[in-house]
Enzyme design. Structure first.
Site, mmCIF file in Angstrom:
data_model
loop_
_atom_site.group_PDB
_atom_site.id
_atom_site.type_symbol
_atom_site.label_atom_id
_atom_site.label_comp_id
_atom_site.label_asym_id
_atom_site.label_seq_id
_atom_site.Cartn_x
_atom_site.Cartn_y
_atom_site.Cartn_z
ATOM 1 N N LYS A 16 55.677 46.728 7.974
ATOM 2 C CA LYS A 16 57.148 46.757 8.098
ATOM 3 C C LYS A 16 57.752 45.675 7.228
ATOM 4 O O LYS A 16 57.117 44.671 6.894
ATOM 5 C CB LYS A 16 57.580 46.573 9.545
ATOM 6 C CG LYS A 16 57.139 45.261 10.215
ATOM 7 C CD LYS A 16 58.048 44.071 10.009
ATOM 8 C CE LYS A 16 57.471 42.790 10.579
ATOM 9 N NZ LYS A 16 58.106 41.566 10.145
ATOM 10 N N ASP A 143 56.209 42.993 17.530
ATOM 11 C CA ASP A 143 56.338 44.015 16.483
ATOM 12 C C ASP A 143 55.501 45.270 16.760
ATOM 13 O O ASP A 143 55.575 46.232 16.003
ATOM 14 C CB ASP A 143 55.884 43.449 15.122
ATOM 15 C CG ASP A 143 56.842 42.393 14.589
ATOM 16 O OD1 ASP A 143 58.012 42.374 15.017
ATOM 17 O OD2 ASP A 143 56.408 41.597 13.736
HETATM 18 O O1 C5P Z 1 55.219 38.485 19.826
HETATM 19 P P1 C5P Z 1 54.277 37.845 18.870
HETATM 20 O O2 C5P Z 1 52.990 37.439 19.524
HETATM 21 O O3 C5P Z 1 54.061 38.619 17.628
HETATM 22 O O4 C5P Z 1 55.001 36.502 18.413
HETATM 23 C C1 C5P Z 1 54.290 35.493 17.759
HETATM 24 C C2 C5P Z 1 55.060 34.196 17.862
HETATM 25 O O5 C5P Z 1 56.255 34.267 17.065
HETATM 26 C C3 C5P Z 1 55.552 33.833 19.251
HETATM 27 O O6 C5P Z 1 54.573 33.132 19.969
HETATM 28 C C4 C5P Z 1 56.766 32.967 18.953
HETATM 29 O O7 C5P Z 1 56.376 31.648 18.625
HETATM 30 C C5 C5P Z 1 57.315 33.582 17.693
HETATM 31 N N1 C5P Z 1 58.406 34.551 18.005
HETATM 32 C C6 C5P Z 1 59.637 34.065 18.407
HETATM 33 N N2 C5P Z 1 60.628 34.946 18.702
HETATM 34 C C7 C5P Z 1 60.445 36.285 18.590
HETATM 35 C C8 C5P Z 1 59.202 36.801 18.165
HETATM 36 C C9 C5P Z 1 58.190 35.897 17.875
HETATM 37 O O8 C5P Z 1 59.827 32.850 18.504
HETATM 38 N N3 C5P Z 1 61.450 37.102 18.885
#
Ligand code: C5P
Length: 308
Positions: A16, A143
């Protein structure tokens, strides 16, 4: 006795790019409130699953050595989650063919998780519905739901609440892959730091961008692309400024950092322009490698399966 070699189920899942990424405040759960517009791109990973004695992950492709093949891999966690839901052992061998850059801001790990959910649903004939898959996907990462759905979508919350955006047009991109990856949490933290120190510019609303997507003219879309995480990615990797400049000098309509970076995504006027820009960028010495891609494409989907 004849031994039957099981046929794998193979699922392709897209990468993406965030056409628009507005990062709000840090929430108490450590995530940031987002409003984003995702577009799924043709650069994709393929994940194959086959019954085995125990859960394993193998990774193939240019960046395979950079991907963990253990329980920290999001595909591994996806297999455990589906197995728990189905009340069975996660006894599968998972093979990941990487086409998406690793730690590149293009949802490579999320694509593998989404692909694993769809592959195991098919392999084990679970018949999981859209809602159930969405719920499992959101549990795995912000994502992952988008990688399941593909197309174009507005994402809110952590990015996991999706509203599809219909578009009949294909857009052409050049992606400049960087030498080293960037960690998503580190980039979000850097944005918090920059905002605590000053007032980095924030992206505008999405009305005009959604209009431009409906119209399908990349010249109209180009100046509307925006990403709040770009300032943070550039702060951590200042060399990306040169990459962004080089892409536009090579003839792209606009360049942005993709998600948390460091991949730079360049919107081009058409497919021919993308090929020209990619050739020029490849020779400019401002990135590790260059890929041409188009979008939107569909979400995680079975491309090869055993016949019953
Ligand atoms: O959800 P995911 O594990 O992919 O997110 C990885 C990291 O990215 C999270 O631990 C956070 O630190 C950051 N993040 C965030 N806000 C979001 C998505 C991700 O701060 N909306």
């Amino acid at each position: 006795m004849l031994s039957v070699v099981p046929t794998p189920v193979t699922v392709r899942a897209p990468s993406k790019v965030n056409l628009h990424l507005a990062v709000g405040d840090l929430r108490e759960d450590g995530y940031h409130e987002l409003r984003t517009v995702f577009q799924a791109l043709s650069l994709s990973d393929e994940v194959s699953v086959v019954p085995a004695d125990a859960l394993s992950v193998q990774v193939r492709g240019a960046d395979a050595a950079l991907v963990p093949a253990d329980s920290t891999n999001l595909a591994w966690r996806a297999a455990e989650l589906v197995a728990a839901r189905a009340g069975r052992e996660p006894a599968v061998a998972i093979m990941i063919d990487k086409g998406i850059p690793v730690a590149g801001g293009m949802a490579g790990g999320s694509a593998d998780a989404a692909a694993t959910l769809v592959a195991l649903d098919a392999l084990w004939h679970l018949g999981l519905g859209r809602d159930e898959l969405d719920e499992l996907a959101a549990e795995l990462g912000s994502d992952v739901p988008f990688c399941l759905h593909g197309g174009i979508a507005i994402g809110t919350g952590r990015g996991e609440h999706l509203v599809p955006v219909l578009s009949r047009h294909t857009f052409h991109w050049v992606l400049a892959l960087a030498k080293d990856g960037l960690s998503t949490p580190v980039v979000f933290r850097e944005l918090d730091r920059l905002r605590a120190e000053g007032n980095p510019r924030r992206v505008d609303g999405t009305d005009e961008l959604l209009h431009a997507l409906a119209g399908g003219d990349p010249h109209v879309l180009a100046p509307l692309l925006g990403n709040d995480l770009q300032a943070a990615a550039l702060s951590l990797n200042p060399a990306l400024r040169r990459t962004l400049r080089a892409g536009v000098e090579a003839g792209a309509l606009a360049g942005i950092v993709s998600g948390s970076g460091p991949t730079c995504a360049f919107l081009c006027a058409d497919e021919d322009a993308a090929v020209t820009v990619s050739a020029e960028l490849a020779g400019a010495g401002v990135c590790r490698t260059v890929r041409v891609a188009s979008g939107p494409v569909h979400g995680a989907r079975v491309v090869g399966a055993s016949t019953p």
